[in-house]
Design a protein around this motif. Structure first.
Motif, short mmCIF file in Angstrom:
data_model
loop_
_atom_site.label_atom_id
_atom_site.label_comp_id
_atom_site.label_asym_id
_atom_site.label_seq_id
_atom_site.Cartn_x
_atom_site.Cartn_y
_atom_site.Cartn_z
N ASN A 42 0.82 -1.22 0.00
CA ASN A 42 0.00 0.00 0.00
C ASN A 42 0.85 1.27 0.00
OD1 ASN A 42 -2.50 1.73 0.79
ND2 ASN A 42 -1.05 2.05 2.47
N ALA A 43 2.03 1.23 0.62
CA ALA A 43 2.85 2.45 0.73
C ALA A 43 3.07 3.04 -0.66
CB ALA A 43 4.20 2.13 1.37
N GLY A 44 2.78 4.32 -0.78
CA GLY A 44 2.96 4.98 -2.07
C GLY A 44 3.01 6.48 -1.87
N VAL A 45 3.66 7.15 -2.81
CA VAL A 45 3.78 8.61 -2.74
C VAL A 45 3.40 9.20 -4.09
CG1 VAL A 45 5.57 8.59 -0.95
CG2 VAL A 45 6.24 8.51 -3.37
N GLY A 46 3.04 10.48 -4.06
CA GLY A 46 2.69 11.16 -5.31
C GLY A 46 3.17 12.60 -5.31
N ARG A 47 3.73 13.05 -6.40
CA ARG A 47 4.08 14.46 -6.61
C ARG A 47 3.27 14.90 -7.83
NH1 ARG A 47 9.61 15.28 -4.37
NH2 ARG A 47 9.33 14.63 -2.20
N PHE A 48 2.32 15.78 -7.59
CA PHE A 48 1.37 16.14 -8.65
C PHE A 48 1.62 17.57 -9.14
CE2 PHE A 48 -0.52 13.00 -5.80
CZ PHE A 48 -0.78 11.98 -6.70
N LYS A 49 2.17 17.68 -10.34
CA LYS A 49 2.50 18.98 -10.93
C LYS A 49 2.43 18.81 -12.44
CE LYS A 49 6.45 19.46 -7.86
NZ LYS A 49 7.88 19.65 -7.84
N PRO A 50 2.37 19.94 -13.18
CA PRO A 50 2.52 19.82 -14.63
C PRO A 50 3.85 19.13 -14.96
CG PRO A 50 1.86 22.05 -14.03
CD PRO A 50 2.16 21.33 -12.75
N PHE A 51 3.87 18.32 -15.99
CA PHE A 51 5.04 17.46 -16.20
C PHE A 51 6.32 18.26 -16.48
CE2 PHE A 51 5.11 17.71 -20.79
CZ PHE A 51 6.32 17.15 -21.17
N THR A 52 6.17 19.49 -16.99
CA THR A 52 7.35 20.32 -17.25
C THR A 52 8.00 20.84 -15.97
OG1 THR A 52 5.76 22.10 -17.58
CG2 THR A 52 6.70 21.14 -19.56
N GLU A 53 7.28 20.75 -14.86
CA GLU A 53 7.82 21.26 -13.58
C GLU A 53 8.41 20.17 -12.69
OE1 GLU A 53 4.77 23.61 -11.67
OE2 GLU A 53 4.42 24.72 -13.53
N LEU A 54 8.25 18.93 -13.08
CA LEU A 54 8.76 17.83 -12.24
C LEU A 54 10.28 17.74 -12.32
CD1 LEU A 54 5.85 15.44 -13.08
CD2 LEU A 54 6.49 16.07 -10.75
N THR A 55 10.91 17.49 -11.17
CA THR A 55 12.37 17.50 -11.10
C THR A 55 12.92 16.06 -11.01
OG1 THR A 55 12.31 17.51 -8.70
CG2 THR A 55 12.26 19.67 -9.79
N VAL A 56 14.22 15.98 -11.08
CA VAL A 56 14.87 14.67 -10.92
C VAL A 56 14.59 14.14 -9.51
CG1 VAL A 56 17.12 13.52 -10.80
CG2 VAL A 56 16.67 15.19 -12.60
N GLU A 57 14.56 15.05 -8.55
CA GLU A 57 14.28 14.62 -7.17
C GLU A 57 12.85 14.07 -7.06
OE1 GLU A 57 13.18 14.49 -3.10
OE2 GLU A 57 12.39 16.11 -4.33
N ASP A 58 11.88 14.74 -7.71
CA ASP A 58 10.50 14.23 -7.72
C ASP A 58 10.47 12.82 -8.33
OD1 ASP A 58 9.26 16.57 -6.70
OD2 ASP A 58 9.17 17.48 -8.70
N TYR A 59 11.19 12.66 -9.43
CA TYR A 59 11.23 11.38 -10.14
C TYR A 59 11.80 10.29 -9.23
CZ TYR A 59 12.35 7.87 -13.66
OH TYR A 59 12.41 6.69 -14.36
N GLU A 60 12.96 10.58 -8.64
CA GLU A 60 13.63 9.54 -7.84
C GLU A 60 12.83 9.21 -6.59
OE1 GLU A 60 17.61 11.08 -7.68
OE2 GLU A 60 18.10 10.15 -9.61
N TYR A 61 12.24 10.23 -5.98
CA TYR A 61 11.44 10.00 -4.77
C TYR A 61 10.23 9.10 -5.08
CZ TYR A 61 8.77 10.97 -0.54
OH TYR A 61 8.07 10.84 0.63
N THR A 62 9.55 9.41 -6.18
CA THR A 62 8.35 8.65 -6.53
C THR A 62 8.68 7.21 -6.88
OG1 THR A 62 7.37 10.68 -7.41
CG2 THR A 62 6.34 8.62 -8.09
N MET A 63 9.68 7.04 -7.74
CA MET A 63 10.01 5.70 -8.21
C MET A 63 10.62 4.83 -7.09
SD MET A 63 8.78 5.89 -11.11
CE MET A 63 8.27 7.20 -12.22
N ALA A 64 11.34 5.47 -6.18
CA ALA A 64 12.01 4.69 -5.12
C ALA A 64 10.99 3.96 -4.24
CB ALA A 64 12.87 5.61 -4.25
N THR A 65 9.87 4.58 -3.97
CA THR A 65 8.85 3.90 -3.16
C THR A 65 7.92 3.08 -4.05
OG1 THR A 65 8.88 5.54 -1.40
CG2 THR A 65 6.86 4.27 -1.63
N ASN A 66 7.32 3.75 -5.05
CA ASN A 66 6.23 3.09 -5.79
C ASN A 66 6.72 1.92 -6.64
OD1 ASN A 66 5.00 5.30 -4.66
ND2 ASN A 66 4.07 6.07 -6.53
N LEU A 67 7.89 2.05 -7.21
CA LEU A 67 8.37 0.96 -8.07
C LEU A 67 9.45 0.13 -7.39
CD1 LEU A 67 8.36 2.47 -11.67
CD2 LEU A 67 6.76 0.86 -10.63
N LYS A 68 10.58 0.76 -7.04
CA LYS A 68 11.69 -0.04 -6.49
C LYS A 68 11.28 -0.73 -5.19
CE LYS A 68 16.12 0.78 -4.38
NZ LYS A 68 16.80 1.89 -3.75
#
Ligand SMILES: NC(=O)c1ccc[n+]([C@@H]2O[C@H](COP(=O)([O-])OP(=O)(O)OC[C@H]3O[C@@H](n4cnc5c(N)ncnc54)[C@H](OP(=O)(O)O)[C@@H]3O)[C@@H](O)[C@H]2O)c1
Length: 243
Positions: free
Chosen positions: A93-119
């Motif tokens: 169940n643990a999951g995180v979300g960063r909700f912004k227009p895709f042009t504003e998403l950062t590498v940190e947003d990407y790594e934070y999201t994928m580290a929990t939700n996928l990895k």
């Protein structure tokens, strides 16, 4: 009969409701004795949920862990096996979300999201699955989202991760079928939880509540072993509320 149940993200929102509904079920079904292993990064949340679950008579253990960290995944599974010798159910169940227009998403947003939700979800499941495979019994839930198959403008990263979870769970179902392990994809629409932060009253009024998701999940678990609920798609009655 004892059921060892790991719930990640059990400190808040949907995970907390799942823990409470498993605990309540122990009062209704006398042969169902859940041992709830509550997992999240915030110890104080887990302690609060543990007290509430114990009030319903359930056995509860707490493991503070970040599923984005491989060493903490290993420790979570090893400690559970040392203490209880089995894992009957894993609720991813643990999951995180960063909700912004895709042009504003950062590498940190990407790594934070994928580290929990996928990895985290991938490697925790990879570590637990062999235990169930050996026992020829078990149930793994994935709380994905309707964003696992529907795109929303502010959800590009989140949807990437949730589409990924859906791909993963469908692949492992191919392994699970041959060893009697059930895999359930739970796809909720908008649920009023801390994940959303501040929500306007009118929006809150049309959202679902965490218990709307936890009740069907617990029912799916309690069905006879011969039956696998493969998907639960649960939406607000008025449909999706974001774009
Ligand atoms: N709310 C919705 O509308 C909605 C809709 C569809 C699907 N979902 C999915 O449902 C799941 C639960 O969402 P929610 O709305 O209940 O979120 P929430 O209220 O933010 O709760 C998330 C829980 O996960 C824990 N968590 C997050 N990252 C973690 C990590 N790396 N390791 C361990 N624990 C972690 C959080 O605790 P700590 O921060 O203390 O670790 C918290 O207990 C998520 O996968 C979400 O994507 C939610």
């Amino acid at each position: 009969m004892k059921h060892i149940i790991i719930i990640t993200g059990a400190g808040k929102g949907i995970g907390k409701a799942i823990a409470l509904d498993f605990a309540k079920a122990s009062k209704t079904y006398h042969d169902f004795e859940p041992v709830l292993i509550l997992v999240s990064r915030t110890l104080s949340d887990l302690e609060t949920v543990a007290v509430q679950c114990r009030d319903f008579g359930a056995a509860v253990d707490i493991i503070q862990a970040d599923i984005a960290d491989m060493a903490q995944i290993d420790q979570l599974v090893n400690v559970t096996l040392e203490r209880y010798g089995a894992i009957d159910c894993l609720v991813n169940n643990a999951g995180v979300g960063r909700f912004k227009p895709f042009t504003e998403l950062t590498v940190e947003d990407y790594e934070y999201t994928m580290a929990t939700n996928l990895k985290g979800t991938f490697f925790l499941t990879q570590k637990v699955f062999p235990v169930m495979e050996k026992n020829k019994s078990g149930h793994i839930f994935f709380i994905t989202s309707i964003a696992a198959e529907t795109a929303f403008k502010s959800s590009s990263l989140y949807s990437m991760s949730k589409f990924g979870q859906k791909g993963f769970l469908e692949a492992i179902r191919l392994y699970a079928k041959s060893c009697n392990v059930r895999i359930t994809n739970v796809m909720p629409g908008a649920v009023y939880t801390p994940m959303w932060g501040e929500v306007p009253e009118e929006m809150k009024g049309v959202m679902m509540m965490p218990e709307d998701i936890s009740a069907p999940l617990v029912n799916a678990y309690l069905l006879p072993q011969r039956t696998s609920v493969e998907e639960l798609v649960i939406r607000p009655v008025g449909g999706d509320i974001n774009e």
